[in-house]
Design an enzyme around this catalytic site. Structure first.
Site, PDB file in Angstrom:
ATOM      1  N   GLU A   1       1.401  -0.523  -5.058  1.00  0.00           N
ATOM      2  CA  GLU A   1       0.470   0.550  -5.413  1.00  0.00           C
ATOM      3  C   GLU A   1       1.324   1.806  -5.478  1.00  0.00           C
ATOM      4  O   GLU A   1       1.809   2.283  -4.454  1.00  0.00           O
ATOM      5  CB  GLU A   1      -0.607   0.691  -4.342  1.00  0.00           C
ATOM      6  CG  GLU A   1      -1.661   1.697  -4.736  1.00  0.00           C
ATOM      7  CD  GLU A   1      -2.142   2.580  -3.612  1.00  0.00           C
ATOM      8  OE1 GLU A   1      -3.149   3.242  -3.783  1.00  0.00           O
ATOM      9  OE2 GLU A   1      -1.492   2.643  -2.544  1.00  0.00           O
TER      10      GLU A   1
ATOM     11  N   ASP B   1       0.832  -1.205   0.000  1.00  0.00           N
ATOM     12  CA  ASP B   1       0.000   0.000   0.000  1.00  0.00           C
ATOM     13  C   ASP B   1       0.872   1.262   0.000  1.00  0.00           C
ATOM     14  O   ASP B   1       1.890   1.318   0.698  1.00  0.00           O
ATOM     15  CB  ASP B   1      -0.883  -0.005   1.262  1.00  0.00           C
ATOM     16  CG  ASP B   1      -1.827   1.185   1.305  1.00  0.00           C
ATOM     17  OD1 ASP B   1      -2.678   1.286   0.420  1.00  0.00           O
ATOM     18  OD2 ASP B   1      -1.689   2.022   2.225  1.00  0.00           O
TER      19      ASP B   1
HETATM   20  C1  NOJ Z   1      -4.274   3.295  -0.816  1.00  0.00           C
HETATM   21  C2  NOJ Z   1      -5.495   2.514  -0.503  1.00  0.00           C
HETATM   22  O1  NOJ Z   1      -5.922   1.817  -1.641  1.00  0.00           O
HETATM   23  C3  NOJ Z   1      -6.514   3.509   0.000  1.00  0.00           C
HETATM   24  O2  NOJ Z   1      -7.782   2.916   0.129  1.00  0.00           O
HETATM   25  C4  NOJ Z   1      -6.019   4.076   1.292  1.00  0.00           C
HETATM   26  O3  NOJ Z   1      -6.897   5.121   1.708  1.00  0.00           O
HETATM   27  C5  NOJ Z   1      -4.609   4.667   1.163  1.00  0.00           C
HETATM   28  N1  NOJ Z   1      -3.731   3.846   0.378  1.00  0.00           N
HETATM   29  C6  NOJ Z   1      -3.984   4.876   2.522  1.00  0.00           C
HETATM   30  O4  NOJ Z   1      -3.619   3.653   3.105  1.00  0.00           O
END
Ligand code: NOJ
Length: 555
Positions: free
Chosen positions: A271, A210
């Site tokens: 991500e 993440d």
């Molecule tokens: C990316 C996640 O997909 C999202 O849902 C989240 O709010 C942020 N990162 C923070 O962790």
């Protein structure tokens, strides 16, 4: 020919499960791990290779579980660690791999480390695990620098010291309930090594990283040069001191070493919304992460520009050896049929654009064609739960039921991402549509109009979105031409995407305003709408088998 020893993730179709909204086995209105376990046969029928499960850990749910208070357990609302073990085992028995979500940029404010930091003095080792700093101004009443939060407002919050006085500030790239960890700190590094091993030992096949680009900050935490009207639009940021800082790659090299010490093909997917594909490819250099989401594809408007982004992606990643991945929606984005039915069809950051008028019929037609496009491309593909049902965004959730922190942090001007997180409709003609037991109330309200979109309704309809996904995924699995890196554009009229994979398998997408004649000699494997008289209308895609007259095609 499928290459022997080719890792499964090079062309896997991964299904994103947002556990709170997938299936509720105990009637508390929230999806859970047993709900997911019970529905594994659905995922087998769908034909996916792996699930990515959004965070399942104990959490106060200030940001949908992306605020973790214990990385080695399961949120009670979802089940227990035993349930997770059973789910991993059952998924494997069904031939489905499991990817978990690791939130390592920040913890929850309820995490014991952050609580200890709050109760420790400035300069203490407990505070060193996060970013605590004195404020600016005479009484330290201003934040330590100008950094902004992804969810609106400054990225700093001030604490009360143990003696009750106004004290230091801590950094939170996301909500204030999500304090950022300091990745230069050895405790942090060692702890996450152990957390990774904890889950890899339990048999997970992969880890989604993440907010990967947030994990390193420039030394000294200098002000950012955002330009006028700062916006958290990380894809536009260059040399930003708290996003995509080069030091972040050291962490991933360390993690790769851990994954490589395990048997099987364990995989990382990052991500990373960064400034262009050149920056993105750094995340998947040899010795770093295996794969990364490619958000350029999702941001690209529906139209001929898709060809450019496909080309650029494949070209940019080729030197790293990492496969491309394709994603059209997620728990952070406006649902596809809604987005494609709007005037602006490219994704806006964090589900932005809510409220703009959408022609759902047009959006659905394009989403069907986009599914065939995405699933025909070389590399991995991600499907967000409900995408296979063609669910629209729910844009009329009553304001007092909105839960995304974006709503409050934006001063109630941005509704945030709840519209794409509404629990799935499985069966029946009224809420909860089989999501939970008949008398249960899903945590976000489902529209009554979803009767025709339930899994049961669509499974019985050969023309439904679900039937299209099932057919396409079965073909993708069975036809060897899809299990290779081969990809070649064919000459085509303007606005038509026409490409070939191995063994002559071909995909055509008509993005032009004029209908196109399709070669009558060729077998149609699947099309996004019925083709009448061998003609491919606007916004329709088709997969074709090898040309019958092609030499060496084995027919
Ligand atoms: C990316 C996640 O997909 C999202 O849902 C989240 O709010 C942020 N990162 C923070 O962790």
């Amino acid at each position: 020919m499928i290459e022997a020893g080719r890792p499964w993730w090079r062309d896997a179709v991964v299904y994103e499960v947002y556990p709170r909204s997938f299936a509720d086995s105990d009637g508390d209105g929230n999806g859970d791990l047993d709900g997911l376990r019970n529905r594994l046969p659905y995922l087998v029928d769908l034909g996916i290779d792996a699930v990515w499960i959004a965070p399942w850990y104990p959490s106060p749910f200030a940001d949908g579980g992306y605020d973790v208070s214990d990385y080695r357990d399961i949120a009670p609302v979802f089940g227990t660690l035993d349930d997770a073990d059973a789910l991993i085992r059952d998924a494997h028995e069904h031939g489905i791999r499991v990817i978990i979500d690791l939130v390592a940029n920040h913890t929850s404010e309820q995490h014991p480390w952050f609580q200890a930091a709050l109760h420790s003095p400035p300069g203490s080792p407990e505070r060193e695990r996060y970013f605590f700093r004195d404020g600016l101004g005479e009484d330290g009443e201003q934040p330590p620098n100008n950094w902004i939060s992804a969810f609106g407002g400054p990225a700093w919050a001030r604490v009360a010291e143990p003696d009750g006085s106004s004290g230091q500030w801590y950094l939170h790239t996301f909500a204030p309930q999500q304090p950022d960890l300091n990745w230069r700190n050895d405790d942090v590094r060692d702890e996450f090594d152990a957390i990774l091993r904890f889950w890899l030992d339990r048999g997970v096949d992969g880890v989604r990283v993440d907010a990967a680009p947030a994990m390193a900050k420039a030394p000294g935490l200098p002000d950012a040069d955002y330009g006028p009207e700062p916006r958290f639009d990380t894809a536009d940021w260059v040399d930003n001191p708290h996003w995509d800082v080069d030091d972040v790659h050291e962490i991933f090299r360390r993690w790769r070493g851990i994954a490589d010490s395990y048997d099987g093909d364990r995989v990382f997917v990052s991500e990373a919304v960064v400034n262009g594909l050149e920056r993105l490819r750094r995340y998947v250099r040899p010795g770093e992460l295996h794969t990364t989401f490619n958000f350029e594809f999702l941001k690209t408007p529906w139209g001929a520009g898709l060809r450019t982004v496909i080309d650029e992606t494949i070209t940019a990643l080729a030197p790293t050896g990492a496969p491309p991945t394709w994603v059209l929606s997620s728990h952070d984005e406006t649902r596809l049929v809604t987005r494609y039915g709007r005037h602006r069809t490219g994704a806006a950051p964090l589900g932005g654009g809510a409220g703009a008028r959408s022609d759902l019929e047009l959006g659905t037609r394009r989403a069907r064609a986009a599914a065939l496009l995405m699933l025909a491309l070389p590399g991995g593909a991600y499907i967000y739960q409900g995408e296979e049902l063609g669910l629209p965004d729910v844009e009329d959730i009553p304001e007092d039921q909105l839960q995304d922190p974006i709503w409050a942090r934006s001063g109630r001007t941005e509704r945030g991402r709840d519209g794409c997180r509404v629990p799935l409709p499985w069966s029946g003609t009224a809420p909860p549509f089989g999501f939970g037991p008949a008398d249960s109330a899903p945590w976000l309200p489902q529209p009554r109009s979803w009767t025709e979109l339930t899994v049961a309704a669509q499974a019985a309809d050969p023309t439904s979105m679900l039937s299209l996904y099932r057919r396409a995924l079965r073909i993708r699995r069975e036809v060897s031409g899809f299990h290779s890196d081969e990809f070649r554009w064919r000459d085509a009229p303007a606005g038509v995407l026409d490409f070939e994979r191995a063994d002559g398998v071909r995909c055509l997408v008509n993005l032009s305003p004029t209908a196109l004649a399709v070669d009558a000699e060729v077998e149609v494997l699947v099309s996004s709408e019925p083709l009448h008289g061998g003609v491919l209308p606007t916004d329709v895609a088709v997969w074709l088998g090898p040309s019958r007259s092609a030499p060496g095609d084995g027919h």
